[in-house]
Each structure stands twice: as structure tokens, then as C-alpha cells.
Motif scaffolding. Sequence first.
Motif, mmCIF file in Angstrom:
data_model
loop_
_atom_site.group_PDB
_atom_site.id
_atom_site.type_symbol
_atom_site.label_atom_id
_atom_site.label_comp_id
_atom_site.label_asym_id
_atom_site.label_seq_id
_atom_site.Cartn_x
_atom_site.Cartn_y
_atom_site.Cartn_z
ATOM 1 N N VAL A 230 -13.275 -1.286 2.615
ATOM 2 C CA VAL A 230 -12.595 -1.779 1.418
ATOM 3 C C VAL A 230 -11.867 -0.593 0.794
ATOM 4 O O VAL A 230 -12.468 0.465 0.561
ATOM 5 N N PHE A 231 -10.588 -0.762 0.535
ATOM 6 C CA PHE A 231 -9.787 0.298 -0.074
ATOM 7 C C PHE A 231 -9.466 -0.090 -1.511
ATOM 8 O O PHE A 231 -9.200 -1.257 -1.804
ATOM 9 N N LYS A 232 -9.481 0.903 -2.371
ATOM 10 C CA LYS A 232 -9.184 0.636 -3.777
ATOM 11 C C LYS A 232 -8.452 1.825 -4.371
ATOM 12 O O LYS A 232 -8.827 2.972 -4.149
ATOM 13 N N GLY A 233 -7.396 1.519 -5.103
ATOM 14 C CA GLY A 233 -6.621 2.576 -5.746
ATOM 15 C C GLY A 233 -5.175 2.153 -5.910
ATOM 16 O O GLY A 233 -4.783 1.020 -5.615
ATOM 17 N N ARG A 234 -4.363 3.073 -6.363
ATOM 18 C CA ARG A 234 -2.938 2.797 -6.508
ATOM 19 C C ARG A 234 -2.254 2.861 -5.149
ATOM 20 O O ARG A 234 -2.673 3.606 -4.269
ATOM 21 N N VAL A 235 -1.195 2.074 -5.032
ATOM 22 C CA VAL A 235 -0.517 1.976 -3.743
ATOM 23 C C VAL A 235 0.986 2.153 -3.910
ATOM 24 O O VAL A 235 1.537 1.998 -5.008
ATOM 25 N N ALA A 236 1.627 2.489 -2.800
ATOM 26 C CA ALA A 236 3.078 2.426 -2.696
ATOM 27 C C ALA A 236 3.422 1.218 -1.836
ATOM 28 O O ALA A 236 2.583 0.748 -1.053
ATOM 29 N N LEU A 237 4.622 0.690 -1.970
ATOM 30 C CA LEU A 237 5.023 -0.500 -1.231
ATOM 31 C C LEU A 237 5.969 -0.110 -0.102
ATOM 32 O O LEU A 237 6.973 0.569 -0.330
ATOM 33 N N ILE A 238 5.635 -0.535 1.097
ATOM 34 C CA ILE A 238 6.482 -0.280 2.263
ATOM 35 C C ILE A 238 7.516 -1.391 2.412
ATOM 36 O O ILE A 238 8.702 -1.140 2.588
ATOM 37 N N ASP A 239 7.053 -2.623 2.352
ATOM 38 C CA ASP A 239 7.944 -3.788 2.392
ATOM 39 C C ASP A 239 7.237 -4.939 1.692
ATOM 40 O O ASP A 239 6.269 -4.725 0.948
ATOM 41 N N GLY A 240 7.701 -6.158 1.949
ATOM 42 C CA GLY A 240 7.162 -7.310 1.227
ATOM 43 C C GLY A 240 5.787 -7.765 1.637
ATOM 44 O O GLY A 240 5.256 -8.724 1.070
ATOM 45 N N ARG A 241 5.164 -7.059 2.602
ATOM 46 C CA ARG A 241 3.807 -7.445 2.998
ATOM 47 C C ARG A 241 2.937 -6.242 3.356
ATOM 48 O O ARG A 241 1.814 -6.410 3.801
ATOM 49 N N THR A 242 3.455 -5.042 3.168
ATOM 50 C CA THR A 242 2.732 -3.838 3.590
ATOM 51 C C THR A 242 2.569 -2.867 2.437
ATOM 52 O O THR A 242 3.545 -2.533 1.760
ATOM 53 N N LEU A 243 1.324 -2.415 2.235
ATOM 54 C CA LEU A 243 1.003 -1.450 1.187
ATOM 55 C C LEU A 243 0.607 -0.128 1.838
ATOM 56 O O LEU A 243 0.186 -0.087 2.989
ATOM 57 N N TRP A 244 0.715 0.930 1.052
ATOM 58 C CA TRP A 244 0.342 2.258 1.535
ATOM 59 C C TRP A 244 -0.546 2.937 0.500
ATOM 60 O O TRP A 244 -0.177 3.075 -0.657
ATOM 61 N N TYR A 245 -1.763 3.327 0.940
ATOM 62 C CA TYR A 245 -2.680 4.090 0.090
ATOM 63 C C TYR A 245 -2.468 5.573 0.387
ATOM 64 O O TYR A 245 -2.945 6.071 1.414
ATOM 65 N N LYS B 140 10.162 -7.085 -1.181
ATOM 66 C CA LYS B 140 9.517 -5.836 -1.599
ATOM 67 C C LYS B 140 9.563 -5.684 -3.112
ATOM 68 O O LYS B 140 8.572 -5.264 -3.735
ATOM 69 N N ALA B 141 10.689 -6.026 -3.718
ATOM 70 C CA ALA B 141 10.825 -5.892 -5.169
ATOM 71 C C ALA B 141 9.834 -6.785 -5.912
ATOM 72 O O ALA B 141 9.227 -6.376 -6.909
ATOM 73 N N TRP B 142 9.646 -8.019 -5.410
ATOM 74 C CA TRP B 142 8.709 -8.918 -6.062
ATOM 75 C C TRP B 142 7.272 -8.444 -5.897
ATOM 76 O O TRP B 142 6.456 -8.558 -6.817
ATOM 77 N N LEU B 143 6.955 -7.901 -4.736
ATOM 78 C CA LEU B 143 5.604 -7.378 -4.543
ATOM 79 C C LEU B 143 5.371 -6.178 -5.450
ATOM 80 O O LEU B 143 4.302 -6.044 -6.056
ATOM 81 N N LYS B 144 6.374 -5.317 -5.571
ATOM 82 C CA LYS B 144 6.262 -4.148 -6.454
ATOM 83 C C LYS B 144 6.104 -4.576 -7.908
ATOM 84 O O LYS B 144 5.324 -3.998 -8.662
ATOM 85 N N ARG B 145 6.825 -5.618 -8.286
ATOM 86 C CA ARG B 145 6.717 -6.116 -9.656
ATOM 87 C C ARG B 145 5.316 -6.652 -9.935
ATOM 88 O O ARG B 145 4.780 -6.472 -11.039
ATOM 89 N N THR B 146 4.719 -7.304 -8.962
ATOM 90 C CA THR B 146 3.372 -7.851 -9.132
ATOM 91 C C THR B 146 2.325 -6.747 -9.215
ATOM 92 O O THR B 146 1.392 -6.813 -10.021
ATOM 93 N N VAL B 147 2.486 -5.723 -8.387
ATOM 94 C CA VAL B 147 1.497 -4.637 -8.341
ATOM 95 C C VAL B 147 1.656 -3.684 -9.508
ATOM 96 O O VAL B 147 0.688 -3.315 -10.188
ATOM 97 N N GLY B 148 2.896 -3.245 -9.761
ATOM 98 C CA GLY B 148 3.137 -2.255 -10.817
ATOM 99 C C GLY B 148 2.400 -0.960 -10.544
ATOM 100 O O GLY B 148 2.350 -0.481 -9.411
ATOM 101 N N ASN B 149 1.780 -0.418 -11.569
ATOM 102 C CA ASN B 149 0.976 0.802 -11.432
ATOM 103 C C ASN B 149 -0.517 0.510 -11.424
ATOM 104 O O ASN B 149 -1.337 1.417 -11.620
ATOM 105 N N LYS B 150 -0.871 -0.737 -11.201
ATOM 106 C CA LYS B 150 -2.279 -1.125 -11.258
ATOM 107 C C LYS B 150 -3.011 -0.735 -9.976
ATOM 108 O O LYS B 150 -2.410 -0.534 -8.922
#
Length: 233
Positions: free
Chosen positions: A47-62, A107-117
Motif C-alpha cells: 500500500v502506497f501513501k503520499g503525494r503524487v505526480a500525474l503521468i497521464d489520465g490513469r497513471t500516478l507517480w510516487y 490528465k488535467a481532470w485527474l490532477k484537478r481531483t488529486v490536487g496536493n492531497k
Amino acid sequence: MKKTAVATVIVAAAIAATPAMAADIIRSPAPVRYEPRAVVPAPVYPVFKGRVALIDGRTLWYPQFAQGIRLADIDACELPQWAFNPKWEDRERVKAPPPVPCGPFAKAWLKRTVGNKSVECTVLAYGNDGVPSARCVVTGRDLALEMLRIGWARVATPYPYNGQYITYQRHAMAARYGMWATYVLDMNEWRQKAVDKTLDRRPIADFNLLAERESEISPPFADARKKPKRTDR
């Protein structure tokens, strides 16, 4: 001697007539020992937890784990992929309908949903490329469900982890949210056929792929099945 022989025959006959006693005469086979099988423990996924960067509309990067995570059970347009607005009015003068950057929009919509959370991703499986697929949640919201809700992702499996995924997708399709308001090639077909997958890819290249399409995922617009003439790239 005769009496003894007769007695022996009588006893033997009595034993043969009695199954239980007859079985006692036969030697029992040696007992077979069955070694207990080793129980293979179920895999324990991280299980990963923390802030992420967005690669595309379905991929996150820790970045803290140097780990990429793919949202399980959904798919979205690749960053270089183009969709098209079906309102193509001046066809004599304009070679293709207005392009829609479905990859960047997803990607923009995923980034908007995640934000800095902080995002918590529970790995469910690993893909053939080694990238884990996970159910990712931010402030109690399932990211895959959110992408399906706003129409910038589609369900990638007939049996998704969350049974609500298909329901949310159907609602987005009926309302023509996101990519469901566009004319777009199926992502898997796009990945197979697109030669240039750089961010400099021109929209006309994807319009030409639509002309040779084998499948599409957008709703069947009135002219969706009219094969457009291929134009030069």
C-alpha cells in the motif's frame, strides 16, 4: 486323519463364507503415508501513501518511492492521442472535425481531483510490464470512479473491482460527458496502430486512423459509420 482333514475343510469353508473373517486371512496392504502439502500463502501487495505526480489520465507517480501506479480497471486516452468534435460543419473547406486533446484533458481532470492531497493506493495486481494496478483513494474518493464519472476514462474490464464503475460509465455516456461527447478511437487500437506516439503528433494522423478504424468507443453519432476520405498527413 480323515476326521482332521474333514474338520480343516469345514473351518476353511466357514471362513470363506464369512467376509469379515476371509478378509482377515488376506494381508492388509502397508499403510500409505500422505505428506501434507505446503500451503502457499496469498500474495501480500503493498500500500502506497503520499503525494503524487500525474503521468497521464490513469497513471500516478510516487516520487518518494520512485514508483508508478496505474489505476485499476480503467483506461484513458494517451497523452498524444486526439479525439474529435462530431460537429463538423464546413466539410468542403475543413479537412477534419475540430480536434480534442483527450489525453491532456484526462490528465488535467485527474490532477484537478488529486490536487496536493495525499493519495493512498492499494495494489491489486501487477501488469505484464511490471507496473502495479491499484485502487487509489483521496479524501475517501475513488480516483478511478471519479474519472469514469466525468467521462474522461472508460472501464477496461467486464468485471471491474468496483461494481459501480459500469454504472458511472453508463451515466457519463448517456450525458455525453468528457470523451463521450467526442469521436475517439479505442485506446488499445490506437496504441497498436499509432506510429508516432510523441507529444508532437498532429491531429490529422488520428483522423486518418479513424478512417481505417476497426472499433470506436464513442457513442454512434449520425455520421460515425460514414468512412471519411483519408487525407495526407
